[in-house]
Design a protein around this motif. Structure first.
Motif, PDB file in Angstrom:
ATOM      1  N   ASN A 104      33.224  44.472  38.096  1.00 59.59           N
ATOM      2  CA  ASN A 104      33.857  44.409  36.780  1.00 59.59           C
ATOM      3  C   ASN A 104      35.349  44.745  36.877  1.00 59.59           C
ATOM      4  O   ASN A 104      36.190  44.055  36.291  1.00 59.59           O
ATOM      5  CB  ASN A 104      33.173  45.373  35.821  1.00 59.59           C
ATOM      6  N   GLU A 105      35.676  45.809  37.641  1.00 58.39           N
ATOM      7  CA  GLU A 105      37.091  46.148  37.801  1.00 58.39           C
ATOM      8  C   GLU A 105      37.847  45.019  38.477  1.00 58.39           C
ATOM      9  O   GLU A 105      38.958  44.655  38.054  1.00 58.39           O
ATOM     10  CB  GLU A 105      37.264  47.446  38.601  1.00 58.39           C
ATOM     11  N   GLU A 106      37.272  44.460  39.536  1.00 57.06           N
ATOM     12  CA  GLU A 106      37.930  43.354  40.229  1.00 57.06           C
ATOM     13  C   GLU A 106      38.168  42.171  39.292  1.00 57.06           C
ATOM     14  O   GLU A 106      39.235  41.558  39.290  1.00 57.06           O
ATOM     15  CB  GLU A 106      37.085  42.899  41.419  1.00 57.06           C
ATOM     16  N   PHE A 107      37.147  41.874  38.480  1.00 60.24           N
ATOM     17  CA  PHE A 107      37.223  40.700  37.619  1.00 60.24           C
ATOM     18  C   PHE A 107      38.292  40.857  36.539  1.00 60.24           C
ATOM     19  O   PHE A 107      39.131  39.967  36.345  1.00 60.24           O
ATOM     20  CB  PHE A 107      35.861  40.434  36.975  1.00 60.24           C
ATOM     21  N   VAL A 108      38.280  41.982  35.852  1.00 60.30           N
ATOM     22  CA  VAL A 108      39.201  42.151  34.720  1.00 60.30           C
ATOM     23  C   VAL A 108      40.641  42.379  35.176  1.00 60.30           C
ATOM     24  O   VAL A 108      41.575  42.174  34.397  1.00 60.30           O
ATOM     25  CB  VAL A 108      38.752  43.308  33.787  1.00 60.30           C
ATOM     26  N   THR A 109      40.833  42.793  36.436  1.00 55.60           N
ATOM     27  CA  THR A 109      42.195  43.034  36.931  1.00 55.60           C
ATOM     28  C   THR A 109      42.716  41.890  37.802  1.00 55.60           C
ATOM     29  O   THR A 109      43.812  41.979  38.360  1.00 55.60           O
ATOM     30  CB  THR A 109      42.269  44.349  37.728  1.00 55.60           C
TER      31      THR A 109
END
Length: 216
Positions: free
Chosen positions: A85-90
């Motif tokens: 999720n962090e990778e995707f949104v950033t």
């Protein structure tokens, strides 16, 4: 009904042979779908995972019991969804390929790579501990070696190298602890686990750094 087998035993020669073939197929898939960025990062993780299988076979290390390992594996695997999720949104799917002079991944490609991988990792663990198909230890180990230890090392390195936040950095820090706990439970050796961390760093960090410098 799937039932966990408490005692799995040790790896056999056929397990090692099939795991080697699987490694070649997985490596081909990674290069095909991810090009140079995955060739430089995933392939070394795959080689180290296969090396650990040969190590476990040579030492005749008994695989951990289902009761002690399966809940731990899936508890740590749950963190991967937070990391994704962090990778995707950033925007990791945009920034990661650019490090290697490649075009940004499309959202579809990035999600596909991750979702197929998660399916293989989770099913591999279930099948190993229900059907005793021990060659499927390979995708499990690959998740531990690259998905956990590799993420901890590479995300930290990219942030240090660029003197700032790199997508995925914060949640990757949890893998310093989770990766050590899970792999040491698997290998039954803290020394072998530390050496795996060191070996991964010594192989991958020069590769990703030199490749990035070359494409700057």
């Amino acid at each position: 009904m799937l039932e966990l087998k408490e005692k799995i035993g040790t790896l056999e020669k056929n397990d090692v042979k099939i795991a080697t073939i699987m490694a070649l197929l997985m490596g081909t898939f990674f290069i095909y779908i991810g090009k140079l960025p995955l060739a430089v990062t995933f392939i070394p993780g795959l080689v180290i995972s296969l090396a650990l299988i040969y190590f476990m076979y040579a030492k005749q290390l008994e695989l951990p019991s289902a009761k002690s390992f399966v809940p731990l594996f899936f508890a740590s695997f749950a963190w991967q969804f937070i990391h994704f999720n962090e990778e995707f949104v950033t925007g990791f799917y945009r920034e990661f390929p650019l490090l290697f002079g490649s075009h940004p991944y499309s959202v579809e490609r990035f999600v596909t790579i991750n979702m197929i991988s998660y399916c293989v990792f989770s099913l591999g663990c279930i099948i190993v501990f229900t059907q005793k198909l021990k060659f499927l230890v390979l995708p499990m180990l690959f998740y531990i070696v690259y998905g956990m230890i590799g993420n901890a090392i590479t995300h930290t390195w990219w942030s240090l190298l660029h003197w700032g936040y790199f997508p995925g950095f914060y949640t990757a820090q949890g893998y310093w602890v989770l990766g050590f706990i899970v792999l040491s439970r698997f290998l039954k050796s803290r020394k072998a686990t530390v050496l795996t961390f060191i070996g991964f760093a010594l192989i991958v960090l020069p590769l990703i750094t030199l490749t990035e410098w070359y494409h700057d």
